[in-house]
Design an enzyme around this catalytic site. Structure first.
Site, PDB file in Angstrom:
ATOM      1  N   HIS A  68       0.838  -1.200   0.000  1.00 46.17           N
ATOM      2  CA  HIS A  68       0.000   0.000   0.000  1.00 46.17           C
ATOM      3  C   HIS A  68       0.879   1.259   0.000  1.00 46.17           C
ATOM      4  O   HIS A  68       2.098   1.200   0.122  1.00 46.17           O
ATOM      5  CB  HIS A  68      -0.988   0.014   1.181  1.00 46.17           C
ATOM      6  CG  HIS A  68      -0.421   0.384   2.517  1.00 46.17           C
ATOM      7  ND1 HIS A  68      -1.189   0.923   3.514  1.00 46.17           N
ATOM      8  CD2 HIS A  68       0.843   0.269   3.014  1.00 46.17           C
ATOM      9  CE1 HIS A  68      -0.427   1.137   4.577  1.00 46.17           C
ATOM     10  NE2 HIS A  68       0.796   0.756   4.310  1.00 46.17           N
ATOM     11  N   CYS A  90       5.620   6.377   4.483  1.00 44.22           N
ATOM     12  CA  CYS A  90       4.465   5.626   3.977  1.00 44.22           C
ATOM     13  C   CYS A  90       3.971   6.181   2.649  1.00 44.22           C
ATOM     14  O   CYS A  90       3.082   5.591   2.019  1.00 44.22           O
ATOM     15  CB  CYS A  90       3.338   5.637   5.002  1.00 44.22           C
ATOM     16  SG  CYS A  90       3.824   4.844   6.545  1.00 44.22           S
ATOM     17  N   HIS A 143       5.018   0.292  -0.330  1.00 40.44           N
ATOM     18  CA  HIS A 143       5.718  -0.639   0.565  1.00 40.44           C
ATOM     19  C   HIS A 143       4.658  -1.652   0.997  1.00 40.44           C
ATOM     20  O   HIS A 143       3.583  -1.697   0.411  1.00 40.44           O
ATOM     21  CB  HIS A 143       6.348   0.114   1.744  1.00 40.44           C
ATOM     22  CG  HIS A 143       5.348   0.759   2.641  1.00 40.44           C
ATOM     23  ND1 HIS A 143       4.640   1.886   2.286  1.00 40.44           N
ATOM     24  CD2 HIS A 143       4.892   0.427   3.866  1.00 40.44           C
ATOM     25  CE1 HIS A 143       3.820   2.231   3.261  1.00 40.44           C
ATOM     26  NE2 HIS A 143       3.942   1.359   4.218  1.00 40.44           N
ATOM     27  N   HIS A 161       3.063  -4.920   4.024  1.00 41.75           N
ATOM     28  CA  HIS A 161       2.955  -5.472   5.372  1.00 41.75           C
ATOM     29  C   HIS A 161       2.402  -6.892   5.336  1.00 41.75           C
ATOM     30  O   HIS A 161       1.665  -7.263   4.424  1.00 41.75           O
ATOM     31  CB  HIS A 161       2.002  -4.618   6.227  1.00 41.75           C
ATOM     32  CG  HIS A 161       2.442  -3.209   6.424  1.00 41.75           C
ATOM     33  ND1 HIS A 161       3.503  -2.862   7.218  1.00 41.75           N
ATOM     34  CD2 HIS A 161       1.980  -2.032   5.916  1.00 41.75           C
ATOM     35  CE1 HIS A 161       3.668  -1.547   7.206  1.00 41.75           C
ATOM     36  NE2 HIS A 161       2.769  -1.019   6.410  1.00 41.75           N
ATOM     37  N   ASP A 186      -5.455 -10.520   0.117  1.00 44.45           N
ATOM     38  CA  ASP A 186      -4.138 -11.168   0.188  1.00 44.45           C
ATOM     39  C   ASP A 186      -3.369 -11.039  -1.125  1.00 44.45           C
ATOM     40  O   ASP A 186      -3.906 -11.283  -2.206  1.00 44.45           O
ATOM     41  CB  ASP A 186      -4.311 -12.651   0.523  1.00 44.45           C
ATOM     42  CG  ASP A 186      -2.972 -13.310   0.799  1.00 44.45           C
ATOM     43  OD1 ASP A 186      -2.102 -12.671   1.406  1.00 44.45           O
ATOM     44  OD2 ASP A 186      -2.808 -14.487   0.411  1.00 44.45           O
ATOM     45  N   HIS A 187      -2.092 -10.680  -0.993  1.00 40.97           N
ATOM     46  CA  HIS A 187      -1.196 -10.520  -2.146  1.00 40.97           C
ATOM     47  C   HIS A 187      -1.726  -9.486  -3.137  1.00 40.97           C
ATOM     48  O   HIS A 187      -1.520  -9.605  -4.338  1.00 40.97           O
ATOM     49  CB  HIS A 187      -0.939 -11.879  -2.836  1.00 40.97           C
ATOM     50  CG  HIS A 187       0.090 -12.703  -2.112  1.00 40.97           C
ATOM     51  ND1 HIS A 187      -0.179 -13.326  -0.925  1.00 40.97           N
ATOM     52  CD2 HIS A 187       1.395 -12.977  -2.389  1.00 40.97           C
ATOM     53  CE1 HIS A 187       0.906 -13.970  -0.504  1.00 40.97           C
ATOM     54  NE2 HIS A 187       1.874 -13.770  -1.369  1.00 40.97           N
ATOM     55  N   GLU A 213      -1.044  -4.023  11.693  1.00 45.58           N
ATOM     56  CA  GLU A 213      -0.290  -3.634  10.503  1.00 45.58           C
ATOM     57  C   GLU A 213       1.160  -4.081  10.631  1.00 45.58           C
ATOM     58  O   GLU A 213       1.795  -4.477   9.668  1.00 45.58           O
ATOM     59  CB  GLU A 213      -0.371  -2.124  10.307  1.00 45.58           C
ATOM     60  CG  GLU A 213       0.198  -1.671   8.980  1.00 45.58           C
ATOM     61  CD  GLU A 213      -0.114  -0.205   8.693  1.00 45.58           C
ATOM     62  OE1 GLU A 213      -1.200   0.068   8.147  1.00 45.58           O
ATOM     63  OE2 GLU A 213       0.716   0.657   9.032  1.00 45.58           O
TER      64      GLU A 213
END
Lengths: 136, 136, 136, 136, 136, 136
Positions: free
Chosen positions: D15, D34, D40, D42, D80-81, D125
């Site tokens: 994100h 950020c 980047h 998580h 996810d992913h 996070e």
């Protein structure tokens, strides 16, 4: 609608539990090994929770970098690598139990955070024992 | 002003989920692998929370050694290394789900702790599944 | 130059430690609470390590999805929600101690993984007790 | 009497935090690292809590396999992913902060779970920063 | 074929890092906050690994209850709730760094465990810093 | 006699696994969800181990503050809040798998640490998948 954001931190300190107005026998009966006059110590783990409304402009409840800075200045700088009984004024008159440390941290954060925020403090004295205080 | 103190503990046990008044098909449909008639088992992790007022004399909400002893005598000695279905009377008539085990633990602790204290029981059946019960 | 890649998994099972050729007194002396004839159980946590050369084409030592599938088929499907003594043929003649379970898992994985790979098996019986076996 | 059952899950995503209507200077001032335009990411860890009454017939509050399936279909398959900004429609107009992701997950689960259940969503996070949302 | 069995334990202690033959300036330069003359402290977490052959009669490498007792008597009773500098003779002449504490623990265990066993000591001073010593 | 000291750290990053010289079909077959062209991400957890002799003067193998600084400057500043494919030169030509990231980190630390020290790098891509590289 409210949300709560948590940030974890930690500090290491020495302490001793006892009352100077009690004799050794009574201090040992009540505080056991925690009454070692030479002190023992802990890695304290801290979780601070802030409850309030999300700012629709940023999507943040609070800028976590700001919270991190406040926790560093108010808690870590004040308690890390200290002897709680000897180096921290508040614990010259009350016992540095995890309950009292949690309340001290809450009071120090309350002074620095906006009134709209509710605050909770979770303090782990060991991975098995912890206290939660939210000022209510 | 109230505070909550938590203490962690653990026990290991075998169990099976099923109802004797249901046929195999229905037990398998509802309980799946947990209905293995030869039992399976878990490392249960327990967190007991006690809420009340801090004693100003000691700085303790409760002497955690006392809480540790009550948890050992009431929970660990009763459930550790047991087959919950066969060795624990309460689970001869109700299913030893994590919900029912948490309620049983709460009831046993309620009998041993002072009425002024509120109690919460957090029971992990696995590191991914857990239940919280506070008697309300 | 070699590297090791680890994948974690878990399964839940019941077991009992005892020797049928020993009397109750000796089984209790040696195995204590683990000799409960009604069984007890654990959440076993597993870490499998694979050592070898990185494939320069993909940057993978091993496709972790492939390792995950082998661990599911060889270990989880074989041991999860089982009574190790009654449901697993190997433990009808040897004791399902964490040492023997780790060796069984290693042998089953050895059959399914390429000979070039070295294998290590870490098996947690509880969060405090675990065994490591690498076939040497 | 009510009880709460929790199930943990996880997903990995990329994100970026920024507002397209702000200039670079302001985005950097507010969102810092950020705001990397290349994104980047998580490993998000999720805990869903369901509060309600235990079914006396099964001893379950909810069949955790059912909850696991809903969490997979509504949350994991959706996030996810993924790149939250580019692949998830809701985050084309609002920032994918942990607060907003927690609210999105809560809303998606609310649609799929029975009205009698109260829902809480805890979203990590990082292991040090997390948010809790319960729709109130 | 050999296997390794691990057992975890923990103790809490106060300590200070400094050399009495150095002046304050040099002690502060080298040991920083760890040189607080009033001491600070830690929750030390310990993992002891024992390597050897599995006993085919029991399926045990070592009876973990026996290892638990040795760890309690040799390590916990000796170090728990102590001031390492003042209460532990070995640390009156050497610094109680995590390296030196790990070596002390290894030496004490070496005296009590059979020569056939190899021993490793993993000592966490904090959850982020730890040392491993195996006597080689 | 040698000892190993470990220090933990962490960073967050986005990445994508694919080969530009393969077509989409082959990239999807080999890398699956990790081939999302919009990237996904992880919280990487890092453990660096340093092996050598304890300095008898200080009781330190290495000043952990020095190690912490090197890890920050060489790893965190280089990889945190980055897109590994786009922002890190080394990963423009090789895939940013956890194996290759661990090797990159090891090489960067090897340049900054004294030759007498052996180095190991443990890199968690998720809490369930990790790689260990020690340059041998």
């Amino acid at each position: 609608m409210s949300i709560t954001v948590y940030r974890k931190s930690h500090f290491n300190a020495a302490h001793r539990l006892y009352r100077p107005d009690w004799d050794d026998q009574k201090n040992n009966d009540v505080f056991g090994k925690c009454n070692n006059p030479n002190f023992h110590g802990h890695n304290y783990a801290l979780e601070v929770g802030i409850t309030g409304e999300v700012d629709p402009e940023t999507g943040y409840l609070i800028d976590i970098k700001k919270l991190k800075t406040i926790m560093k200045e108010e808690v870590e700088d004040y308690l890390d690598h200290k002897n709680l009984n000897l180096d921290v004024p508040e614990f010259k008159v009350i016992n540095p139990t995890m309950e009292n440390i949690a309340i001290l941290i809450w009071n120090k954060l309350r002074d620095k955070l906006e009134d709209d925020f509710k605050i909770s403090v979770t303090l782990y004295e060991t991975p098995r024992n912890y206290a939660v205080y939210n000022g209510e």
